[in-house]
Design an enzyme around this catalytic site. Structure first.
Site, PDB file in Angstrom:
ATOM      1  CE  LYS A  29      -3.283  -3.390  25.357  1.00 54.73           C
ATOM      2  NZ  LYS A  29      -4.012  -2.135  25.466  1.00 54.73           N
ATOM      3  CG  HIS A  42      -2.379  -8.016  10.179  1.00 56.99           C
ATOM      4  ND1 HIS A  42      -1.186  -7.713   9.566  1.00 56.99           N
ATOM      5  CD2 HIS A  42      -2.986  -6.829  10.430  1.00 56.99           C
ATOM      6  CE1 HIS A  42      -1.082  -6.397   9.447  1.00 56.99           C
ATOM      7  NE2 HIS A  42      -2.156  -5.837   9.963  1.00 56.99           N
ATOM      8  NE  ARG A  96     -17.377   3.791  18.820  1.00 54.62           N
ATOM      9  CZ  ARG A  96     -18.649   4.138  18.677  1.00 54.62           C
ATOM     10  NH1 ARG A  96     -18.969   5.376  18.428  1.00 54.62           N
ATOM     11  NH2 ARG A  96     -19.608   3.238  18.781  1.00 54.62           N
ATOM     12  CB  CYS A 102      -2.318  -5.251   6.400  1.00 53.63           C
ATOM     13  SG  CYS A 102      -1.988  -3.645   7.126  1.00 53.63           S
ATOM     14  CD  GLU A 128      -0.528   1.271   3.269  1.00 53.70           C
ATOM     15  OE1 GLU A 128      -1.635   1.541   3.714  1.00 53.70           O
ATOM     16  OE2 GLU A 128       0.467   2.016   3.380  1.00 53.70           O
ATOM     17  CB  THR A 139       1.796   0.641  14.929  1.00 56.25           C
ATOM     18  OG1 THR A 139       0.735   1.384  14.321  1.00 56.25           O
ATOM     19  CG2 THR A 139       1.517   0.466  16.413  1.00 56.25           C
ATOM     20  CB  SER A 156      -8.009  -1.852   6.612  1.00 55.78           C
ATOM     21  OG  SER A 156      -7.469  -1.942   7.896  1.00 55.78           O
TER      22      SER A 156
END
Ligand SMILES: [Zn+2]
Lengths: 131, 345
Positions: free
Chosen positions: B240, B235, B200, B111, B79, B152, B297
């Site tokens: 977390k 991925h 969100r 991704c 991307e 990130t 995404s």
């Protein structure tokens, strides 16, 4: 149009393609058209080995316009594992880390770009060996 | 999905840049108290997604001895293409000395573009249209300064060479599934430098929904369960998410450990699951089974099962990913900003 000349040169820049003398075995990079510089023999294109060691270097602080994003950068005089000697930019190394005799290997990097909308010119640079 | 003629991984290679920045350096600039990971990679001033792809492909070809003249496709998932219009694959073909009689295109699916490339090449190889194909996932992704993504968005990539199993592969691709839906969690409009995201949306409806659905579909269809796998790679946009999705699906932390690199290298986007796969193959033994579930995404997830063969010992990537991890140097925010081209010269 400098981009046209760049395009003609791309293969030897991308792949470390040099020339070798058919009679005395001398190798050259960049490739030389015509006769061998040492014995006058016929030459042919060969792919050169990717590894070598640093014989000498210079650090460039006043970069030409095309290389302004690279400044300061290091130009190395390198001996490849088959004895070919060449000049190339070093990368992934800072001026304080460079040492004569260090083992280097070829990689492909951006050399420069023609502004934000023009061509991106790629070519071989050398970095400390990763293994 | 199952290939009619068995296909697998003939060779692989992965690459990350030398430079990392600690999350604490970024947080210091923007006055943030907590951060999602420890550190992330960023490209040198002369690197981009194409030069990263070059390194990954070169390592894959040289370590496996794959015949360059029989590579019939190279698909580059990214991307962060150097050019919006001009394929990266053609430069790679000439730089790697591959045959020009080949298919080539750039793939984009946030991704998961790299795993999409594996699916496409598996089909071409299995059908007999080509003998060998290279799928690449590579990115030098950017987050807007101060945005959550800046902590990130990292740089790295990996390449996987696919051939029919009969050529001798280091891991068979046993089966795969793909699950996609229109989900507006993250996007970048044409001509925009930085992506945007609906914060969100990124967790439950995007990442967790697509990966868990894709993996559960895969389990139902092919009769696998978490205990069948030695290792798993999910991925990894942060530390977390992959750990949580592993627990949700019944995997242990030990299973994801070798391929969980995001805490140190960040999210390498199209590279993320393939770099994780490379790090896992670096330590895998014959007979190990590896699950991989990507996420892109927009949104979608591909799940694969790889069965490692005896050939792994002789075809391991040289250098392995850990050699690149061992050479990293930490830089501060000012060097990061300069190398990422955020300063006007
Ligand atoms: Zn001569």
């Amino acid at each position: 149009m400098p981009e046209i000349t760049e395009w003609r040169d791309r293969i030897w820049r991308y792949r470390l393609i040099g020339t070798k003398c058919k009679s005395c075995g001398s190798t050259y990079y960049p490739p030389r058209n015509g006769k061998c510089f040492r014995c006058g023999g016929e030459t042919e294109e060969v792919e050169l080995p990717r590894r070598g060691k640093l014989l000498s270097y210079t650090i460039v602080y006043q970069a030409p316009t095309l290389y302004k994003h690279s400044s300061p950068y290091i130009v190395g005089y390198i001996e490849l594992s088959n004895g070919t000697r060449l000049f190339a930019m070093l990368t992934d190394i800072e001026p304080g880390e460079v040492r004569v005799g260090m083992e280097l290997e070829a990689t492909l990097r951006r050399l420069y770009t023609y502004g934000d909308s023009g061509h991106i010119v790629y070519g071989v640079k050398f970095r400390p060996v990763v293994e | 999905m199952k290939a009619k003629n068995k296909v697998g991984i003939y060779g692989y290679g992965a690459y990350i840049p030398r430079y990392i920045i600690e999350n604490s350096s970024i947080a210091q600039v923007w006055g943030k108290l907590s951060t999602p990971i420890k550190s992330k990679t960023f490209p040198s001033y002369d690197e981009d997604s194409l030069t990263i792809a070059y390194e990954a492909c070169r390592i894959a070809i040289e370590s496996s001895g794959a015949p360059k003249d029989r590579v019939g496709a190279i698909y580059v998932g990214s991307e962060s293409k150097p050019y919006a219009v001009k394929p990266s694959g053609t430069v790679l073909i000439d730089a790697l000395g591959l045959s020009r009689r080949t298919l080539s295109a750039d793939f984009e699916f946030a991704c998961k573009a790299g795993t999409e490339a594996i699916q496409a090449i598996s089909g071409l190889v299995s059908s007999g249209m080509i003998d060998f194909g290279i799928a690449v996932g590579t990115d030098t992704s950017q987050g807007r300064p101060g945005d959550e993504l800046e902590y990130t968005a990292a740089a790295g990539g990996a390449a996987v060479i696919i051939s029919r199993a009969s050529e001798g592969v280091l891991a068979e691709i046993e089966a795969s599934t793909s699950y996609v839906s229109d989900t507006p969690d993250f996007w970048r409009r044409s001509g925009e430098k930085y992506p945007r995201h609906l914060y969100r949306f990124t967790g439950e409806p995007a990442y967790f929904h697509h990966i868990t659905t894709s993996v559960k579909m895969f389990f139902e269809e092919y009769g696998f369960s978490p205990k069948d796998f030695t290792y798993a790679i999910f991925h990894q946009p942060n530390s977390k998410f992959p750990q949580r999705v592993a627990r949700m699906l019944g995997f242990t932390i030990d299973q994801i450990k070798p391929g969980l690199l995001s805490p140190i290298i960040g999210n390498t986007y199209s590279g993320a699951t393939l770099v994780g796969l490379a790090a896992t193959l670096d330590v895998a033994k014959p007979g190990d089974r590896i699950l991989l579930a990507s996420f892109g995404s927009g949104a979608g997830s591909d799940t694969f099962s790889f069965l490692v063969t005896d050939l792994i010992e002789e075809r391991r990537a040289k250098p392995p990913l850990r050699a690149f991890l061992e050479r990293v140097v930490t830089k501060d925010y000012s060097t990061y900003v300069r190398y990422r081209g955020k300063l006007m010269l």
